[in-house]
Scaffold this active site. Structure first.
Site, short mmCIF file in Angstrom:
data_model
loop_
_atom_site.label_atom_id
_atom_site.label_comp_id
_atom_site.label_asym_id
_atom_site.label_seq_id
_atom_site.Cartn_x
_atom_site.Cartn_y
_atom_site.Cartn_z
N SER A 50 -0.58 3.00 0.89
CA SER A 50 0.67 2.60 0.26
C SER A 50 0.59 2.73 -1.26
CB SER A 50 1.01 1.16 0.66
OG SER A 50 2.26 0.78 0.14
N TYR A 102 -0.49 -9.43 5.66
CA TYR A 102 0.64 -8.55 5.92
C TYR A 102 0.83 -8.38 7.42
CZ TYR A 102 3.56 -4.35 5.22
OH TYR A 102 4.59 -3.43 5.22
N ARG A 132 -3.78 -7.55 2.80
CA ARG A 132 -3.43 -6.50 3.76
C ARG A 132 -4.66 -5.66 4.04
NH1 ARG A 132 1.23 -1.88 2.50
NH2 ARG A 132 1.58 -1.18 4.66
N HIS A 150 -0.13 -9.90 -9.76
CA HIS A 150 -1.14 -9.09 -9.09
C HIS A 150 -2.52 -9.36 -9.69
CE1 HIS A 150 1.92 -6.87 -7.05
NE2 HIS A 150 2.23 -6.03 -8.02
#
Length: 291
Positions: free
Chosen positions: A139, A193, A131, A109
């Protein structure tokens, strides 16, 4: 992973994140000793590196990539529930990975400037997933409240921290701006995404071709059928044990509409336009469809 979760339950929220080289990181999962050891991590040219800001589909793509590697090499797919994040690896784990057979599936990440230099020196291919930042924020908010290694948060506080980059792994927008500089790099492939949700089979084909894995059309369809978000969530108790509900929630596009106030939505639209609208990555993200 289960042991770390238990350790986190006995830790105060204010101690769960720490500052490392300008970005917040989870204290339990990414202690300073891990990060310092990563400086000398030796990448290989044939490594498969998956990169994504948190909650942009990382765990979903880990499963997809494991299937692609398994189908193309004949090697049994790994079934370990914990993700192959290099920042989660203790120094002794990094030594074990050093001797692992190729191709190694690795992930992170981390901001691209903090990825170990050897990945760039070896010209390792990197699949980068982005995304819609609004859905990412939603999320991430739920993930923080379900995952004991991260601080529990209320919506307004988390929204404010996300916009300022005061969350684990730093600012979404700074990640995006940094990857925008690498859009012409032939060793970097960016997918969203939303693309994955719309045409998973087509994306599986693109990913396998990018990494040089040969798949038949039947294998592409097989992997896509086994890897829809719903299929992944339904099998998560077997693949991720008690962590299945932590990693897989809704997986929806547009869930942000159930959380954002009109003021918050307008503020993020403006932030995106100010920072990304005129970039190549901004074109890929096609943000106008989310406003």
């Amino acid at each position: 992973m289960q042991g770390k979760m238990k350790e986190a339950e006995n830790m105060k929220d204010e101690d769960k994140l720490y500052l490392f080289q300008g970005a917040l990181l989870p204290s339990i999962m990414c202690p300073e000793e891990n990060m310092k050891a990563l400086h000398d991590f030796q990448a290989r040219a044939d490594d498969v590196l998956l990169v994504a800001y948190p909650k942009c589909g990382f765990n979903w793509m880990v499963s997809v990539l494991r299937k692609i590697i398994s189908k193309s090499t004949g090697r049994e797919a790994e079934s370990r529930p914990h993700p192959p994040l290099i920042e989660f690896m203790a120094p002794e784990q990094q030594k074990v990975v050093k001797d692992a057979p190729s191709p190694r599936l690795l992930g992170t990440h981390l901001h691209p400037d903090r990825i170990p230099a050897s990945f760039y020196q070896q010209k390792t291919k990197m699949l980068v997933i982005f995304r819609n930042p609004k859905d990412t924020l939603v999320s991430y908010f739920h993930f923080s409240n379900k995952n004991p290694v991260l601080p529990a948060v209320d919506w307004d506080s988390f929204y404010s921290d996300f916009m300022k980059g005061n969350v684990a792994w730093g600012s979404y927008f700074q990640h995006a701006l940094a990857w925008n500089k690498k859009m012409e790099d032939p060793n970097v492939k960016v997918l969203t995404y939303e693309e994955l949700k719309k045409d998973l089979g087509g994306c599986v084909r693109q990913i396998s071709e990018f990494f040089g894995f040969a798949l038949t059309e039947f294998q592409v369809k097989e992997i896509a059928g086994e890897s829809t978000f719903d299929a992944m969530k339904n099998s998560s108790s077997g693949s991720h044990g008690n962590l299945g509900n932590v990693f897989f929630r809704k997986g929806e596009v547009g869930d942000w509409k159930n959380h954002f106030s009109s003021e918050q939505s307008a503020e993020m639209d403006e932030a995106f336009k100010d920072q990304l609208e005129r970039t190549k990555l901004g074109d890929v993200l096609n943000y106008k469809q989310w406003c």
